[in-house]
Scaffold this motif. Structure first.
Motif, PDB file in Angstrom:
ATOM      1  N   UNK A 126       0.803  -1.229   0.000  1.00 64.33           N
ATOM      2  CA  UNK A 126       0.000   0.000   0.000  1.00 64.33           C
ATOM      3  C   UNK A 126       0.835   1.279   0.000  1.00 64.33           C
ATOM      4  N   UNK A 127       2.152   1.141  -0.149  1.00 65.57           N
ATOM      5  CA  UNK A 127       3.069   2.285  -0.271  1.00 65.57           C
ATOM      6  C   UNK A 127       3.152   3.154   0.976  1.00 65.57           C
ATOM      7  N   UNK A 128       2.721   2.636   2.119  1.00 67.82           N
ATOM      8  CA  UNK A 128       2.851   3.405   3.362  1.00 67.82           C
ATOM      9  C   UNK A 128       4.305   3.334   3.850  1.00 67.82           C
ATOM     10  N   UNK A 129       4.820   4.422   4.423  1.00 66.15           N
ATOM     11  CA  UNK A 129       6.215   4.431   4.901  1.00 66.15           C
ATOM     12  C   UNK A 129       6.429   3.401   6.011  1.00 66.15           C
ATOM     13  N   UNK A 130       7.516   2.662   5.926  1.00 61.94           N
ATOM     14  CA  UNK A 130       7.858   1.680   6.957  1.00 61.94           C
ATOM     15  C   UNK A 130       9.151   2.025   7.689  1.00 61.94           C
ATOM     16  N   UNK A 131       9.996   2.843   7.068  1.00 59.17           N
ATOM     17  CA  UNK A 131      11.255   3.222   7.700  1.00 59.17           C
ATOM     18  C   UNK A 131      11.788   4.502   7.079  1.00 59.17           C
ATOM     19  N   UNK A 132      12.428   5.326   7.923  1.00 56.85           N
ATOM     20  CA  UNK A 132      13.092   6.539   7.474  1.00 56.85           C
ATOM     21  C   UNK A 132      14.569   6.428   7.856  1.00 56.85           C
ATOM     22  N   UNK A 133      15.452   6.761   6.922  1.00 59.05           N
ATOM     23  CA  UNK A 133      16.882   6.632   7.202  1.00 59.05           C
ATOM     24  C   UNK A 133      17.647   7.755   6.511  1.00 59.05           C
ATOM     25  N   UNK A 134      18.661   8.262   7.210  1.00 58.40           N
ATOM     26  CA  UNK A 134      19.489   9.335   6.671  1.00 58.40           C
ATOM     27  C   UNK A 134      20.942   8.891   6.620  1.00 58.40           C
ATOM     28  N   UNK A 135      21.595   9.174   5.505  1.00 57.14           N
ATOM     29  CA  UNK A 135      23.032   8.951   5.400  1.00 57.14           C
ATOM     30  C   UNK A 135      23.721  10.257   5.764  1.00 57.14           C
ATOM     31  N   UNK A 136      24.533  10.222   6.802  1.00 61.91           N
ATOM     32  CA  UNK A 136      25.125  11.447   7.340  1.00 61.91           C
ATOM     33  C   UNK A 136      26.642  11.401   7.200  1.00 61.91           C
ATOM     34  N   UNK A 137      27.219  12.551   6.897  1.00 60.42           N
ATOM     35  CA  UNK A 137      28.671  12.690   6.840  1.00 60.42           C
ATOM     36  C   UNK A 137      29.132  13.369   8.135  1.00 60.42           C
ATOM     37  N   UNK A 138      29.959  12.678   8.883  1.00 56.25           N
ATOM     38  CA  UNK A 138      30.460  13.194  10.157  1.00 56.25           C
ATOM     39  C   UNK A 138      31.949  13.485  10.013  1.00 56.25           C
ATOM     40  N   UNK A 139      32.301  14.751  10.175  1.00 62.76           N
ATOM     41  CA  UNK A 139      33.699  15.182  10.015  1.00 62.76           C
ATOM     42  C   UNK A 139      34.298  14.708   8.689  1.00 62.76           C
ATOM     43  N   UNK A 140      33.468  14.800   7.641  1.00 64.48           N
ATOM     44  CA  UNK A 140      33.952  14.453   6.314  1.00 64.48           C
ATOM     45  C   UNK A 140      33.923  12.981   5.972  1.00 64.48           C
ATOM     46  N   UNK A 141      33.479  12.143   6.906  1.00 66.86           N
ATOM     47  CA  UNK A 141      33.432  10.703   6.657  1.00 66.86           C
ATOM     48  C   UNK A 141      31.984  10.217   6.670  1.00 66.86           C
ATOM     49  N   UNK A 142      31.627   9.476   5.627  1.00 69.15           N
ATOM     50  CA  UNK A 142      30.275   8.926   5.543  1.00 69.15           C
ATOM     51  C   UNK A 142      30.099   7.801   6.554  1.00 69.15           C
ATOM     52  N   UNK A 143      28.979   7.830   7.274  1.00 69.71           N
ATOM     53  CA  UNK A 143      28.718   6.804   8.278  1.00 69.71           C
ATOM     54  C   UNK A 143      27.517   5.962   7.844  1.00 69.71           C
ATOM     55  N   UNK A 144      27.322   4.876   8.555  1.00 72.02           N
ATOM     56  CA  UNK A 144      26.166   4.026   8.303  1.00 72.02           C
ATOM     57  C   UNK A 144      24.887   4.833   8.497  1.00 72.02           C
ATOM     58  N   UNK A 145      23.864   4.473   7.790  1.00 75.16           N
ATOM     59  CA  UNK A 145      22.605   5.204   7.875  1.00 75.16           C
ATOM     60  C   UNK A 145      22.097   5.293   9.309  1.00 75.16           C
ATOM     61  N   UNK A 146      21.585   6.478   9.639  1.00 73.81           N
ATOM     62  CA  UNK A 146      20.932   6.705  10.927  1.00 73.81           C
ATOM     63  C   UNK A 146      19.439   6.596  10.674  1.00 73.81           C
ATOM     64  N   UNK A 147      18.811   5.581  11.219  1.00 75.18           N
ATOM     65  CA  UNK A 147      17.396   5.336  10.966  1.00 75.18           C
ATOM     66  C   UNK A 147      16.600   5.500  12.248  1.00 75.18           C
ATOM     67  N   UNK A 148      15.284   5.584  12.097  1.00 73.55           N
ATOM     68  CA  UNK A 148      14.405   5.646  13.261  1.00 73.55           C
ATOM     69  C   UNK A 148      14.592   4.375  14.087  1.00 73.55           C
TER      70      UNK A 148
END
Length: 214
Positions: free
Chosen positions: A133-155
């Motif tokens: 039904x296309x309802x959202x199941x998860x939200x996740x952000x890819x964040x760069x910390x001090x210039x380094x990409x980290x694993x996604x931060x999700x709810x």
């Protein structure tokens, strides 16, 4: 006789503390009962009494022969001390993270600016949807910390910055009709006494199980 009086006092203090906790839970949140002088004084009295009990037990019966008793009481002591210290040291900060620039500016609960020892920048934001039904199941952000990409931060899936400091995804701001996310709100939670408290609870559980077996 002295040991019985000490155990009786400990039981009274623990029972009184439990009763006060229950009573405080029924009071309005704005009263801040858990930080009141009465509640803090009661916890300090319990910590002092437990300290005396532990020291007396170690002197009279040693550590090895009575380890279950000591583990139980040291666990309670460590959990209480961690809770008292944590009430002063715990901190929750909010950070607006965008994909336009890196920021180390956060805000506490009183909207005062706090500088983080690292910078955050949003690289990507992903919304997972249910296939049916296309309802959202998860939200996740890819964040760069001090210039380094980290694993996604999700709810409900924070990124750990070390012992007692985690970054959570709290909210996001979709822009325009496209719904593209260029800004999200993150929370930096600092709990320096989290692991000492877990160690205390583990000792308490271990000692209680050993005493039950005996």
């Amino acid at each position: 006789m002295r040991a019985l009086r000490s155990q009786s006092m400990a039981c009274w203090l623990i029972g009184l503390t439990a009763a006060v906790c229950v009573a405080g839970g029924c009071m309005p949140a704005e009263w801040s009962f858990q930080s009141s002088p009465v509640f803090v004084a009661l916890l300090v009295a319990l910590v002092v009494h437990l300290s005396l009990v532990i020291i007396h037990r170690m002197k009279t019966k040693g550590v090895i022969s009575d380890w279950a008793f000591l583990a139980t009481h040291v666990g309670i002591w460590l959990a209480l001390v961690s809770g008292l210290a944590g009430a002063c040291l715990n901190e929750e900060l909010r950070v607006m993270v965008t994909n336009g620039y890196a920021t180390n500016e956060a805000f506490d609960c009183d909207y005062r600016t706090v500088r983080l020892p690292y910078s955050l920048r949003l690289k990507d934001f992903r919304i997972e949807r249910d296939a049916a039904d296309a309802t959202p199941t998860q939200y996740a952000a890819t964040v760069i910390i001090d210039g380094k990409e980290v694993t996604e931060v999700a709810v409900n899936a924070p990124h750990s910055m070390g012992l007692g400091e985690d970054i959570y995804l709290v909210d996001f701001n979709p822009e325009g009709s496209s719904g593209e996310v260029n800004t999200c709100l993150m929370m930096v939670e600092r709990q320096p006494m989290k692991y000492p408290m877990l160690a205390g609870l583990s000792l308490l559980l271990l000692g209680a199980m050993a005493r039950l077996k005996n």
